[in-house]
Design a protein around this motif. Structure first.
Motif, short mmCIF file in Angstrom:
data_model
loop_
_atom_site.label_atom_id
_atom_site.label_comp_id
_atom_site.label_asym_id
_atom_site.label_seq_id
_atom_site.Cartn_x
_atom_site.Cartn_y
_atom_site.Cartn_z
N VAL A 55 0.85 -1.19 0.00
CA VAL A 55 0.00 0.00 0.00
C VAL A 55 0.89 1.24 0.00
N GLY A 56 0.83 2.00 -1.10
CA GLY A 56 1.74 3.13 -1.28
C GLY A 56 3.05 2.63 -1.83
N CYS A 57 2.97 1.91 -2.94
CA CYS A 57 4.15 1.20 -3.47
C CYS A 57 5.15 2.11 -4.16
N GLY A 58 4.79 3.38 -4.39
CA GLY A 58 5.71 4.27 -5.07
C GLY A 58 6.06 3.74 -6.45
N SER A 59 7.34 3.77 -6.79
CA SER A 59 7.76 3.28 -8.11
C SER A 59 8.15 1.81 -8.07
N GLY A 60 7.77 1.12 -6.98
CA GLY A 60 7.85 -0.34 -6.98
C GLY A 60 9.02 -1.01 -6.31
N GLN A 61 9.80 -0.30 -5.48
CA GLN A 61 11.02 -0.93 -4.99
C GLN A 61 10.74 -2.20 -4.18
N LEU A 62 9.75 -2.19 -3.28
CA LEU A 62 9.51 -3.36 -2.44
C LEU A 62 8.79 -4.46 -3.21
#
Length: 273
Positions: A55-62
């Motif tokens: 939730v709130g992944c941004g540009s996907g790092q995790l």
């Protein structure tokens, strides 16, 4: 205040929040934070094949890390440009990840859809924290993991937010760093968790340039700082820059020409009741 007025106010806050996180270039900003993201993710030890929601992944790092580990991964974020960037990164690496533009306060998923629901320095910024807690609980399977990493009020980033807030009007929402307060987290999740483990940890900010350039880096690429500077006149911008440079310099553990700061966060790991 009427329910309609409250809803309208929340919608206005969310529109501003979306603009904030679409500003700058969070993908570029986040590349310096991948080490801390990996440490947080690996401590969760989510088994391969598990359904994980970021939730709130941004540009996907995790989520990209989780996809490489064989998890069934979904990432959501309020910022549409970050979802597009995350999707492009996954495609470039040949990873299967679902991405959706979505609001942490109203997740577009059925009850008990995920074995692990995580949020790394993200859901803490939504304007209605009680809605966030309910949604994280709702979409997680009983016995599943709910995990967050949230900046603390007293830590470095909490101090940085405090410095910035002196120059810009309060948003009208509860302070995001309250998600870094142990008693507040316990209250928000209430009886929804069978277990709750709270640990204060440090996230390493490390840059191969001095504090003055770190402040400029944040101004250019980190949405909240970018918007704060943009809202000020010339004198205000210079004053904010000086305060932030002083703060970064005071906490810098690196030698000349580099910056290394430890930023405290609260690691929240719960088991869904």
């Amino acid at each position: 205040m009427s329910t309609g007025a409250l809803s309208s106010e929340a919608d206005s806050l969310k529109a501003r929040l979306k603009q904030t996180w679409m500003a700058g270039d969070y993908d570029r900003f986040s590349r310096y934070l991948e080490g801390g993201a990996r440490e947080f993710y690996e401590r969760l030890a989510v088994p391969p094949g598990s359904r994980l929601l970021d939730v709130g992944c941004g540009s996907g790092q995790l989520v990209l890390m989780a996809a490489k580990d064989g998890l069934d991964v979904t990432g959501v974020d309020i910022a549409s440009n970050l979802i597009e960037r995350a999707r492009a990164r996954a495609q470039a690496e040949g990873l299967r990840v679902r991405f959706e533009e979505a609001d942490a306060e109203a997740l577009p998923f059925e009850d008990a859809s995920f074995d692990a629901v995580v949020s790394l320095i993200a859901a803490m910024f939504a304007p209605r924290p009680d809605f966030v807690a309910k949604e994280l609980l709702r979409v997680c399977t009983p016995g599943g993991t709910i995990a967050m990493a949230n900046w603390t009020p007293q830590g470095f980033v909490g101090q940085m937010f405090k410095a910035v807030s002196k120059f810009i009007a309060p948003s009208g929402m509860p302070a995001p760093v309250l998600w870094g307060d142990e008693a507040t987290v316990r209250e928000r999740f209430g009886q929804g968790l069978a277990e709750l483990h709270l640990t204060k940890r440090h996230y390493l900010f490390s840059y191969p340039f001095p504090p003055s350039e770190v402040v400029e880096f944040f101004r250019l690429y980190y949405g909240p700082t970018n918007r704060a500077f943009a809202s000020l006149d010339g004198g205000g911008r210079e004053q904010l820059r000086q305060e932030l440079e002083t703060l970064w310099s005071a906490h810098n553990r690196a030698g000349l020409g580099c910056t290394m700061v430890l930023a405290e966060y609260l690691e929240v790991i719960g088991v869904r009741a």
